[in-house]
Design a protein around this motif. Structure first.
Motif, short mmCIF file in Angstrom:
data_model
loop_
_atom_site.label_atom_id
_atom_site.label_comp_id
_atom_site.label_asym_id
_atom_site.label_seq_id
_atom_site.Cartn_x
_atom_site.Cartn_y
_atom_site.Cartn_z
N ILE A 56 15.63 22.77 -27.27
CA ILE A 56 14.74 22.10 -28.01
C ILE A 56 15.36 22.13 -29.37
O ILE A 56 15.62 23.11 -29.92
CB ILE A 56 13.25 22.59 -28.12
CG1 ILE A 56 12.53 21.73 -28.87
CG2 ILE A 56 13.22 24.24 -28.20
CD1 ILE A 56 10.95 22.22 -28.49
N HIS A 61 11.69 18.23 -32.49
CA HIS A 61 11.59 18.83 -31.27
C HIS A 61 12.03 18.11 -30.11
O HIS A 61 11.25 18.30 -29.02
CB HIS A 61 9.96 19.44 -31.50
CG HIS A 61 9.73 20.26 -32.33
ND1 HIS A 61 8.32 21.03 -32.21
CD2 HIS A 61 10.38 20.88 -33.33
CE1 HIS A 61 8.43 21.94 -33.13
NE2 HIS A 61 9.70 21.84 -33.91
N THR A 63 13.78 17.60 -26.58
CA THR A 63 14.06 18.38 -25.58
C THR A 63 14.88 17.81 -24.81
O THR A 63 15.10 16.47 -24.28
CB THR A 63 12.87 18.74 -24.80
OG1 THR A 63 12.15 17.84 -24.20
CG2 THR A 63 11.83 19.76 -25.89
N THR A 74 9.27 23.34 -18.75
CA THR A 74 8.78 22.86 -20.12
C THR A 74 9.28 23.90 -21.20
O THR A 74 8.77 25.00 -21.02
CB THR A 74 7.37 22.36 -20.32
OG1 THR A 74 6.85 21.70 -19.47
CG2 THR A 74 7.10 21.91 -21.59
N SER A 76 9.17 24.47 -25.30
CA SER A 76 8.44 24.28 -26.40
C SER A 76 8.79 25.46 -27.41
O SER A 76 9.45 26.52 -27.04
CB SER A 76 7.00 24.41 -26.17
OG SER A 76 6.51 25.77 -25.50
N ASP A 78 7.23 27.41 -31.24
CA ASP A 78 6.08 27.81 -32.21
C ASP A 78 6.62 28.42 -33.40
O ASP A 78 7.06 29.51 -33.31
CB ASP A 78 5.07 28.72 -31.97
CG ASP A 78 3.71 28.85 -32.72
OD1 ASP A 78 4.06 28.48 -33.95
OD2 ASP A 78 2.88 29.35 -32.16
#
Length: 133
Positions: A56, A61, A63, A74, A76, A78
């Motif tokens: 990522i 962002h 991917t 997936t 991700s 933060d």
């Protein structure tokens, strides 16, 4: 220095799910922090070379995924928590490996660049994922 610590690995039956986390702290030698770093997940099974799983990018962002995990995994992040995640669903025995997160300091837009372990400057210690049949 950037420190990366993975968690969330374990033993799961085929078809099950796991969520890996990678918590980052510190800065690069040039002073960059987590939110400006592209983050990747790699895995290494016994007797095999380390292979790319997902990445990522730090900006939009964006991917990318290894073909065999696309649609099941997936990635991700933060940035407020300095953490990158890997949600793994529909796990298969061939997903068994030590999973490691890594931080790249490059800023190229090339997706292939981030699929190579040598492109990453910082690595976590890894977390074991075992999928039983």
């Amino acid at each position: 220095q950037v420190q990366l610590v993975e968690s969330g690995g374990g033993l799961v039956q085929a078809g099950g799910s796991l969520r890996l986390s990678c918590a980052a702290s510190g800065r690069t030698t040039s002073g960059r922090t987590f939110s400006t770093l592209t983050m990747g997940w790699f895995r290494q099974a016994p007797g095999k070379e380390r292979e790319f799983v997902a990445v990522i990018k730090w900006g939009a962002h964006i991917t990318y995924y290894k073909g065999s995990v696309k649609g099941r995994f997936t990635i991700s992040r933060d940035n407020a928590k300095n953490t990158v995640y890997l949600q793994m669903n529909s796990l298969k025995p061939e997903d068994t490996a030590v999973y490691s997160c890594a931080a790249a300091i490059g800023t190229t837009t090339s997706s292939s660049y981030y699929q190579t372990p040598d492109s990453y400057a910082y690595w976590g210690q890894g977390t074991q994922v075992t999928v039983s049949s």
